[in-house]
Structures are given as C-alpha cells and as structure tokens.
Design an enzyme around this catalytic site. Structure first.
Site, short mmCIF file in Angstrom:
data_model
loop_
_atom_site.label_atom_id
_atom_site.label_comp_id
_atom_site.label_asym_id
_atom_site.label_seq_id
_atom_site.Cartn_x
_atom_site.Cartn_y
_atom_site.Cartn_z
N ASN A 110 55.35 76.79 51.24
CA ASN A 110 54.54 77.51 50.26
C ASN A 110 54.90 76.99 48.86
OD1 ASN A 110 53.90 79.50 48.21
ND2 ASN A 110 53.38 80.90 49.86
N HIS A 128 55.34 78.65 43.88
CA HIS A 128 56.30 78.76 42.77
C HIS A 128 56.47 77.47 42.00
CE1 HIS A 128 57.01 82.92 43.29
NE2 HIS A 128 57.32 82.77 44.56
N HIS A 187 48.65 80.41 47.84
CA HIS A 187 47.97 81.70 47.66
C HIS A 187 47.11 81.60 46.41
CE1 HIS A 187 48.49 86.37 47.21
NE2 HIS A 187 47.22 85.99 47.26
N ARG A 231 45.40 83.52 44.10
CA ARG A 231 45.30 84.93 43.72
C ARG A 231 44.10 85.18 42.82
NH1 ARG A 231 50.12 88.12 44.01
NH2 ARG A 231 48.97 89.43 42.57
N ARG A 272 47.48 83.57 38.76
CA ARG A 272 48.73 83.49 37.99
C ARG A 272 49.53 82.22 38.30
NH1 ARG A 272 52.13 88.32 40.62
NH2 ARG A 272 50.55 89.45 39.49
N GLU A 305 46.24 81.31 51.67
CA GLU A 305 46.47 82.76 51.63
C GLU A 305 45.49 83.37 50.64
OE1 GLU A 305 50.43 83.48 50.40
OE2 GLU A 305 51.33 82.67 52.19
N THR A 331 55.25 89.35 43.45
CA THR A 331 54.86 88.49 44.56
C THR A 331 54.33 89.44 45.63
OG1 THR A 331 55.64 86.84 46.14
CG2 THR A 331 57.23 88.52 45.47
N THR A 332 53.87 88.90 46.75
CA THR A 332 53.26 89.77 47.74
C THR A 332 54.27 90.80 48.24
OG1 THR A 332 51.96 87.88 48.41
CG2 THR A 332 51.94 89.76 49.88
N GLU A 387 51.11 86.90 60.81
CA GLU A 387 52.34 86.47 60.14
C GLU A 387 53.13 87.74 59.87
OE1 GLU A 387 52.16 83.52 57.01
OE2 GLU A 387 53.84 84.48 55.97
N HIS A 428 58.13 85.33 54.10
CA HIS A 428 58.49 86.06 52.88
C HIS A 428 59.98 86.34 52.83
CE1 HIS A 428 57.25 88.04 49.17
NE2 HIS A 428 58.33 88.75 49.37
N GLY A 429 60.61 85.78 51.82
CA GLY A 429 62.03 86.02 51.57
C GLY A 429 62.97 85.28 52.50
N GLY A 448 58.65 79.60 50.78
CA GLY A 448 58.33 79.07 49.46
C GLY A 448 59.48 79.10 48.48
N HIS A 449 59.85 80.30 48.04
CA HIS A 449 60.76 80.44 46.91
C HIS A 449 62.07 79.70 47.10
CE1 HIS A 449 63.63 82.44 44.19
NE2 HIS A 449 62.58 82.47 43.38
#
Ligand code: PXP
Length: 248
Positions: free
Chosen positions: A7, A10, A52, A54, A58, A79, A109-110, A160, A200-201, A222-223
């Site tokens: 992802n 970021h 994503h 959005r 952003r 996404e 974030t989501t 997911e 996520h995370g 991602g992050h």
C-alpha cells in the site's frame, strides 16, 4: 506462499505535505513519486500494488491511479468507498481488485471495518457491478461472524480482515483476544467460500504472529514498509517484509 500487496498511500502523504498546491507543470520536480515507489516494490517482489483513492484526496490523486493503471505489471488493488462516483471510476479504470472500505472524513487513516450489515444494499450493488465487470471485490471487515457471513451471501469473492484492533493491542493483554478473533474469523470466512486477505497496522514485529493466521492469501501492508524504506530504500523494505511473511 502469502502474497504481499504494498500500500503506497503514505508515500503520497509525504508528497502532499509539500506539494499539495503544485501546478501540473512542476510534475518532474515533485517528490516522492508513489508510482516510482510502486515500480520499485514490484522489482523487489511485491505481488500487487494497493492505493486508496479517498473522497478528500488527502494522499493518492486520481492522476496517480491512472498512471499506476498504465504502469503496474502485477495487480492493482483500488481501495474505495462504496459510492456511485467511485463505482463509476472503478468500472472505467478496471483494476484487478477493488477493496471496499468505510470512509470517515475526520479519520487519520481507515478506522474500523466496513459495516456490511448496515450498508447491505449499497454493498450488494457494488459487488454485483464489479462481478459483472470481472473486477474482484474484497470487503474490508472486522472479523465479526455477522459481517463475514453476509459478505459471502453478497457474493464478494474476498474479505480483507481488519487487523487494526489486533495491531493496536500490541503491548496489552487484549492482543491474544484480538488474534483469536482474527483466527476464528479467517476459519469462518474460508469455510464460507471466501478468500481471506488481511491488513492494517501490520509491521515487521507483529508479522511473525500475523503470518500464522490460517488460510491467508494476501496481506496489504503500507505504513511500516514506507517508513522502513526511509532508512533502507524501497526494495530492501519490501524484500524484508516478504521474507518475514514467508519464513520457513
Ligand atoms: N488495508 C486497508 C483496507 C487499508 O485501508 C489500509 C490503510 O489504512 C491498509 C490495508 C494498510 O494499512 P497500514 O498502512 O497500516 O499498513
């Protein structure tokens, strides 16, 4: 082997921090370029690229997604919120995958999974449209039995599972409880005929446990990958995550 979707949102967040107002004519000078991040990720073994788009734009911009569509050689996973505008965009763009996510304007974030139960008809409409167009839909949901069962009933091919609550509980006793929810959710989704992704995370520490979840097809990360890339470069950060995902 568990597949890795990188992802790159970021990377775009960092670009937008400086260049949100930059004119298109300055394109060559604008950095960092998320498309370049995607291509480097592919070179290092990423199995897909996730973005994503959005509503508030952003981080990822529509022009990024179009450039990715033209240049990504693996698979593009878009996404998006379950809205008529995004459905029309996806049908035009034709990514290999669409992942339906909830979108709150204030969230950083989501946060939290899509409530398929509450948005049943909107989700059904979107899944039907994507199925008809040959785009595979995944529903980003919490590992909740009701959400899982309805996802299967609506004929989404993928879910997911949202690993955010597990990741946030990292240094607390709830970690084991959240992991068990994910494990049971994965078993239930698999038994219902769904292919199971998670995201996520996820980071270089918790991957050791996350990768032991049953039936995992793909992880979207991602992050942590973008963060590590600051120190090691993109290719090394992707390669290391892929190695840790598939140890042994
Ligand atoms: N999967 C989904 C559906 C997401 O919305 C995100 C980004 O919030 C991710 C995976 C990646 O999460 P992270 O950046 O924490 O790795």
């Amino acid at each position: 082997m568990i597949l890795l979707g990188v992802n790159i949102d970021h990377c775009a967040t960092l670009r937008q921090a400086r260049y949100r107002e930059a004119p298109a004519s300055a394109a060559g000078a604008i950095e960092p370029d998320p498309v370049e991040f995607a291509l480097q990720s592919e070179l290092a073994g990423a199995d897909g690229i996730t973005v994503h788009l959005r509503e508030d734009r952003r981080h990822i911009q529509e022009s990024d997604v179009r450039r990715l569509r033209a240049q990504v050689r693996t698979r593009l996973n878009l996404e998006m919120a379950c809205t008529p505008a995004m459905i029309a965009f996806a049908l035009e763009l034709k990514p290999e995958f669409v992942c339906l996510v909830p979108e709150g304007r204030q969230e950083v974030t989501t946060e939290g999974g899509l409530d398929v139960v509450k948005n049943r008809e909107r989700v059904r409409e979107c899944v039907d449209a994507m199925n008809a167009a040959g785009i595979r839909t995944s529903l980003f949901i919490d590992p909740d039995p009701e959400q899982i069962d309805l996802s299967a009933e609506l004929r989404a091919p993928f879910v997911e599972l949202h690993t955010g609550a597990y990741a946030h509980a990292c240094f607390t006793p709830e970690r084991a409880i959240e992991f068990e929810r994910l494990r049971a959710g994965s078993e239930r989704a698999h038994a219902a005929g769904l292919t199971v992704n998670a995201g996520h995370g996820i980071n270089y520490e918790n991957i050791a446990e996350v990768r032991t979840l049953p039936h995992l097809y793909e992880l979207n990360i991602g992050h942590s990958i973008v963060s590590r890339a600051l120190f090691t470069g993109v290719q090394e950060s992707v390669r290391e995550m892929k190695r840790l995902m598939n140890l042994g």
